[in-house]
Design an enzyme around this catalytic site. Structure first.
Site, PDB file in Angstrom:
ATOM      1  N   TYR A  59       0.847  -1.189   0.000  1.00  0.00           N
ATOM      2  CA  TYR A  59       0.000   0.000   0.000  1.00  0.00           C
ATOM      3  C   TYR A  59       0.885   1.242   0.000  1.00  0.00           C
ATOM      4  O   TYR A  59       1.843   1.328   0.770  1.00  0.00           O
ATOM      5  CB  TYR A  59      -0.889   0.020   1.245  1.00  0.00           C
ATOM      6  CG  TYR A  59      -1.644   1.323   1.409  1.00  0.00           C
ATOM      7  CD1 TYR A  59      -1.016   2.451   1.964  1.00  0.00           C
ATOM      8  CD2 TYR A  59      -2.959   1.453   0.982  1.00  0.00           C
ATOM      9  CE1 TYR A  59      -1.686   3.659   2.081  1.00  0.00           C
ATOM     10  CE2 TYR A  59      -3.633   2.653   1.097  1.00  0.00           C
ATOM     11  CZ  TYR A  59      -2.996   3.753   1.641  1.00  0.00           C
ATOM     12  OH  TYR A  59      -3.661   4.956   1.751  1.00  0.00           O
ATOM     13  N   GLU A 107      -3.948   7.158  -3.889  1.00  0.00           N
ATOM     14  CA  GLU A 107      -3.622   5.863  -3.284  1.00  0.00           C
ATOM     15  C   GLU A 107      -3.369   4.802  -4.328  1.00  0.00           C
ATOM     16  O   GLU A 107      -4.054   4.786  -5.363  1.00  0.00           O
ATOM     17  CB  GLU A 107      -4.843   5.351  -2.510  1.00  0.00           C
ATOM     18  CG  GLU A 107      -4.947   5.758  -1.091  1.00  0.00           C
ATOM     19  CD  GLU A 107      -6.079   5.012  -0.396  1.00  0.00           C
ATOM     20  OE1 GLU A 107      -6.118   5.106   0.833  1.00  0.00           O
ATOM     21  OE2 GLU A 107      -6.885   4.342  -1.075  1.00  0.00           O
TER      22      GLU A 107
END
Lengths: 381, 289
Positions: free
Chosen positions: A101, A189
């Protein structure tokens, strides 16, 4: 403005962040053609603004044409958590060994940006933050300097990312921050950032949300607004310049001031009704704006009654009433009952002026909401 | 006693020549605010509603000995206008502008940590001490002098509650609109501290909404540091996650931080009753007094 995955990936790819080969498709045939061109296996992914698309059946893997057809038929046109799927992204399926991530967002309580890296990719990052916060490395960024190169390295090493790919991941994080900064994003993201057996890193998903208040200085992004809209009503609201959010109930709400409008929605719920929408008509109440607002609310087929709540401060209640009357005059007939409540400066005069042949009036907010809820229930009964 | 502004406060208006700036300057003067100057680049030497205009904030502050500024400057230029004000000895800057890009405010927020000036807002209706002075766009006619302090993220919702209070014969010491943006100069705790220290404020109304965790932090502060009773209202119980509800700061995150429920629970745990309707908040206040 929330960009769809495919739009965000375009932006990321332009900045040289590796993304899988992909094609947007709106029909089953387009999906099949795209899959053939990209080469199986492919992922077929609904392009709607919801989290958890996979679990809800909005993302499917296809190993061959029959599977691609079946997946396309299932996903195109499906109702995914309240959103209608009109577009899918057909994408080269990545053979991954790991999911990471990386993300950048504004930490509002600190008043500055924060970059985050975690080795726990491919899952809901907020769950990770709640359960194992130590798994997320965070670097707060000085808005005057931007992200220092050492910060990207530090975040990657402290997140325990494999040393063989640490450099690449740090580089992607740096690029992600640059995108976030230059495009006035609120969130950027990549989750998951996939790692392949050959130690390549590739953005398997992309989130890029842009600060609506910055669109005036992001013309290229502003052009993406229509395509980014969730549905036609949202697109219409963008056109009219209203703050509008569609919900799923049948009591339409129009008011002035976000806090007051939210409160009106809350009161609809408090009195056992279901709000259909949030619409802030803003200051002033010129007839055209009122008409556009009514138009928007009536365009939602779910609406059975409307509560119209205006608090006049500097804008006087009698001016508002005249605006409403003029707007009402443009309708041959109101499609649904409308309950109006004016308060504040010159409210009494305003209420007198309102055309009660066409709308109902109530003096208190509570009474107006209750009346609208009743009317909505009568229609459904 | 007023909190932050009173009849002596010498006020300049940035953007005084614009539509909003000009209109609200007249309203402020009518209310009794001591507007001493305006500041608009390139318009120095002009006069608006009898108020002299300067090219720079520094010039206006110096020549007119100003203490505070109200900023009515469009979003594209507003952060710069705030920076300009923060670069002078002003005590207070009130930024009315809605729509300043959040990343701009991040820079302003950093600067605030380096100066003594207080910022209220942006995206706020301003601050008013009834009977004395108002800086901003709050409608003076609904306020009355009294002993209740008010701090709110909202504009018209605040007016609704104030209207209910005033109709009940309950007046206000000072009302502070802290604004609807995610990054603001004065938060709930800042305002509550001021009210707690004010001998004339006997009760406080705190009006919050979804988004962020400012109310939760305020609840902790109230529990540990406040004797003055507080009544609350939280808007946005029915807001879906991930959607901006008008205000830039009014958004529940995807996984549910910043919900109305979380704020109401935190406040209740701190002994703050939260009204289900605006009228109920007024009932709580009446009970306190």
């Amino acid at each position: 403005m929330r960009l769809h995955e495919y739009q965000a990936k375009e932006v990321f790819a332009d900045a040289d962040i590796p993304t899988p080969s992909a094609t947007l498709a709106t029909t089953v045939e387009e999906v099949v053609d795209a899959a053939a061109s990209i080469g199986y296996p492919v992922a077929i992914k609904a392009q709607v603004h919801v989290g958890g698309r996979g679990k809800a059946g909005g993302i499917k893997l296809a190993e061959d044409e029959p599977e691609a057809r079946e997946a396309a038929r299932d996903i195109l046109g499906m109702d995914l958590k309240g959103y209608h799927v009109e577009k899918v992204l057909v994408e080269d399926a990545v053979d991954f060994t790991n999911e990471l991530y990386v993300g950048v967002t504004m930490d509002r309580s600190e008043g500055r940006p924060v970059a985050m890296v975690s080795s726990k990719g491919g899952v809901n990052i907020e769950e990770v933050a709640a359960e194992t916060p130590e798994a997320i490395a965070r670097e707060h960024i000085d808005p005057a300097f931007g992200m220092h190169p050492y910060q990207a390295r530090k975040a990657v090493y402290e997140a325990g990312i494999d040393r063989d790919i640490a450099g690449d991941v740090a580089s992607i994080l740096t690029t992600l921050y640059t995108i976030w900064d230059e495009k006035d994003a609120s969130e950027a993201e990549i989750n998951p950032l996939m790692v392949t057996g050959d130690d390549e890193v590739i953005a398997a998903d992309a989130v890029l949300n842009i600060d609506d208040d910055a669109l005036f200085r992001q013309p290229a992004l502003a052009e993406m607004e229509d395509e980014a809209a969730s549905d036609d009503l949202e697109a219409k609201a963008n056109e009219y310049g209203f703050d509008y959010v569609r919900l799923s109930g049948n009591v339409g709400v129009i008011g002035n001031g976000a806090g007051l409008v939210m409160t009106t929605l809350d009161l609809v719920d408090y009195y056992d009704g279901e709000p259909a929408n949030f619409l802030d008509i803003g200051g002033g109440a010129k007839a055209e704006r009122v008409r556009n607002a009514l138009d928007m609310v009536f365009a939602d087929e779910n609406v059975d009654a409307v509560v119209f709540n205006i608090f006049g401060g500097i804008t006087r209640g009698d001016e508002v009433a005249r605006g409403i009357n003029e707007a009402l005059g443009e309708f041959d007939e109101l499609p649904k009952p409308v309950v109006v409540r004016l308060a504040g400066t010159n409210a009494a005069e305003g209420m007198e002026i309102l055309n009660t042949d066409v709308v109902e009036v109530e003096e208190t907010l509570e009474a107006a909401v209750q009346r609208a809820v009743e009317r909505a229930q009568e229609v459904t009964a | 006693m007023s909190v932050l502004v009173d009849t002596d406060t010498r006020v300049i208006v940035q953007g005084i020549t614009g539509g909003e700036g000009s209109f609200h300057t007249e309203q402020m003067i009518e209310y009794g605010t001591n507007v001493v100057a305006g500041a608009v680049p390139g318009r120095g030497g002009e006069e608006v509603h009898g108020v002299p205009v300067y090219d720079t904030v520094a010039g206006a502050v110096r020549e007119e000995d100003a203490d505070a500024s109200v900023v009515f400057v469009p979003p594209a230029f507003a952060a710069d206008a705030i920076f300009e004000a923060l670069d002078t000895p002003l005590d207070l800057v009130v930024a009315i502008t809605e729509g300043i890009p959040t990343q701009d405010m991040s820079g302003v927020y950093k600067r605030l940590g380096e100066v003594d000036t207080r910022l209220i807002g942006p995206n706020c209706p301003g601050i008013i001490t009834p009977g004395a002075s108002k800086l901003g766009i709050l409608p003076g006619n609904i306020f009355a002098e009294g002993n209740v302090g008010l701090v709110s993220r909202s504009g018209t919702l605040t007016y609704q509650i104030v209207d209910n209070l005033t109709s009940r014969g309950i007046g206000q010491t000072t009302a502070i609109g802290i604004g609807g943006d995610p990054i603001i100069g004065t938060d709930f705790i800042d305002a509550l501290e001021l009210f707690e220290a004010d001998p004339e404020t006997d009760a406080v109304v705190m009006c919050g909404e979804i988004g962020g965790e400012d109310e939760e932090a305020a609840a902790d502060y109230i529990a540990e540091h406040m004797d003055t009773p507080v009544a609350g209202f939280i808007a946005g119980r029915t807001a879906p996650p991930g959607k901006r509800m008008g205000h830039a700061g009014a958004i529940v995150s995807g996984e549910g931080t910043g919900t109305a429920a979380s704020k109401i629970e935190a406040l209740n745990d701190a002994g703050v009753p939260v009204g289900n309707t605006p009228e109920q908040v007024v009932e709580y206040v009446a009970d306190f007094l």
